[in-house]
Write a protein that holds these residues in place. Structure first.
Motif, short mmCIF file in Angstrom:
data_model
loop_
_atom_site.label_atom_id
_atom_site.label_comp_id
_atom_site.label_asym_id
_atom_site.label_seq_id
_atom_site.Cartn_x
_atom_site.Cartn_y
_atom_site.Cartn_z
N THR A 1 0.84 -1.19 0.00
CA THR A 1 0.00 0.00 0.00
C THR A 1 0.88 1.24 0.00
O THR A 1 2.05 1.19 0.33
CB THR A 1 -0.92 0.03 1.24
OG1 THR A 1 -0.10 0.05 2.40
CG2 THR A 1 -1.86 -1.15 1.26
N GLY A 2 0.29 2.33 -0.39
CA GLY A 2 1.00 3.60 -0.41
C GLY A 2 0.03 4.73 -0.22
O GLY A 2 -1.17 4.53 -0.12
N ARG A 3 0.58 5.91 -0.21
CA ARG A 3 -0.25 7.08 0.01
C ARG A 3 -0.56 7.83 -1.27
O ARG A 3 -1.51 8.58 -1.34
CB ARG A 3 0.44 8.02 0.99
CG ARG A 3 0.61 7.44 2.38
CD ARG A 3 1.33 8.39 3.32
NE ARG A 3 2.56 8.93 2.77
CZ ARG A 3 3.75 8.34 2.80
NH1 ARG A 3 3.86 7.16 3.37
NH2 ARG A 3 4.82 8.91 2.28
N SER A 4 0.27 7.65 -2.29
CA SER A 4 0.11 8.49 -3.47
C SER A 4 0.44 7.73 -4.74
O SER A 4 1.01 6.64 -4.71
CB SER A 4 1.04 9.70 -3.35
OG SER A 4 2.39 9.28 -3.46
N VAL A 5 0.12 8.36 -5.85
CA VAL A 5 0.49 7.82 -7.16
C VAL A 5 2.01 7.78 -7.27
O VAL A 5 2.58 6.85 -7.82
CB VAL A 5 -0.15 8.65 -8.29
CG1 VAL A 5 0.33 8.18 -9.65
CG2 VAL A 5 -1.67 8.58 -8.21
N ALA A 6 2.67 8.78 -6.71
CA ALA A 6 4.13 8.81 -6.74
C ALA A 6 4.72 7.59 -6.04
O ALA A 6 5.71 7.01 -6.52
CB ALA A 6 4.65 10.10 -6.11
N ASP A 7 4.13 7.17 -4.91
CA ASP A 7 4.59 5.95 -4.22
C ASP A 7 4.48 4.74 -5.15
O ASP A 7 5.39 3.92 -5.23
CB ASP A 7 3.74 5.67 -2.97
CG ASP A 7 3.97 6.64 -1.84
OD1 ASP A 7 5.02 7.31 -1.81
OD2 ASP A 7 3.07 6.71 -0.97
N ALA A 8 3.36 4.64 -5.82
CA ALA A 8 3.13 3.50 -6.72
C ALA A 8 4.13 3.50 -7.86
O ALA A 8 4.67 2.46 -8.23
CB ALA A 8 1.70 3.54 -7.26
N ARG A 9 4.39 4.66 -8.43
CA ARG A 9 5.36 4.75 -9.54
C ARG A 9 6.76 4.40 -9.07
O ARG A 9 7.50 3.72 -9.79
CB ARG A 9 5.32 6.15 -10.16
CG ARG A 9 4.03 6.41 -10.96
CD ARG A 9 3.98 7.82 -11.51
NE ARG A 9 5.04 8.10 -12.46
CZ ARG A 9 4.97 7.86 -13.77
NH1 ARG A 9 3.88 7.34 -14.28
NH2 ARG A 9 5.99 8.16 -14.54
N LEU A 10 7.14 4.82 -7.87
CA LEU A 10 8.46 4.46 -7.33
C LEU A 10 8.58 2.95 -7.15
O LEU A 10 9.60 2.35 -7.50
CB LEU A 10 8.71 5.17 -6.00
CG LEU A 10 9.04 6.65 -6.07
CD1 LEU A 10 9.07 7.26 -4.67
CD2 LEU A 10 10.37 6.87 -6.78
N ASP A 11 7.53 2.34 -6.61
CA ASP A 11 7.53 0.88 -6.44
C ASP A 11 7.63 0.18 -7.80
O ASP A 11 8.37 -0.80 -7.95
CB ASP A 11 6.28 0.41 -5.71
CG ASP A 11 6.29 0.77 -4.24
OD1 ASP A 11 7.35 1.16 -3.71
OD2 ASP A 11 5.22 0.66 -3.61
N ALA A 12 6.88 0.67 -8.78
CA ALA A 12 6.89 0.06 -10.11
C ALA A 12 8.26 0.21 -10.76
O ALA A 12 8.78 -0.73 -11.36
CB ALA A 12 5.80 0.67 -10.99
#
Length: 129
Positions: free
Chosen positions: A13-24
């Motif tokens: 889980t994350g807080r933002s779209v930026a978190d998701a992009r970093l994980d990806a």
């Protein structure tokens, strides 16, 4: 013979779209053979769209899961809303969206919406590698 790493990123889980992009980005960076730049950009775009939809339409809680397959990258976003994505007329003037889901379905080999065990859903897309 080409080899493909069979990495799977656990749902995170994350807080933002930026978190998701970093994980990806981190996930894609660890794959062998490396993912082509254009394919990586496509994965990042779809991650952005699916997580944005979860933030906007599903109460803001989401978890991202990425899986590498020999012929593609699977992006799955879990959220608590049972409501499935729907096509709607894109809003060209008011800024209310309508572009994301058609974009995801055009970029993906396949898409799926699977009901979750606790009432939510998983939206997944298999993208070219």
């Amino acid at each position: 013979m080409d080899t493909v790493s069979a990495n799977a990123a656990p749902a995170r889980t994350g807080r933002s779209v930026a978190d998701a992009r970093l994980d990806a980005r981190a996930f894609l960076g660890g794959l062998l053979p490396p993912v082509a730049s254009e394919a990586a950009d496509t994965v990042l775009l779809v991650v952005s769209e699916l997580v944005t939809n979860a933030l906007r339409h599903a109460g803001g809680t989401w978890a991202l899961e990425l899986t590498a397959h020999p012929d593609g990258i699977e992006v799955a976003v879990h959220d608590p809303s049972p409501q499935t994505p729907r096509l709607r007329n894109p809003d060209l003037n008011g800024g209310t969206g309508g572009f994301g889901w058609p974009l995801v379905t055009r970029l993906a080999y396949t898409t799926a919406v699977t009901p979750g065990p606790s009432g939510g859903k998983t939206v997944s897309a298999l993208l070219p590698r």
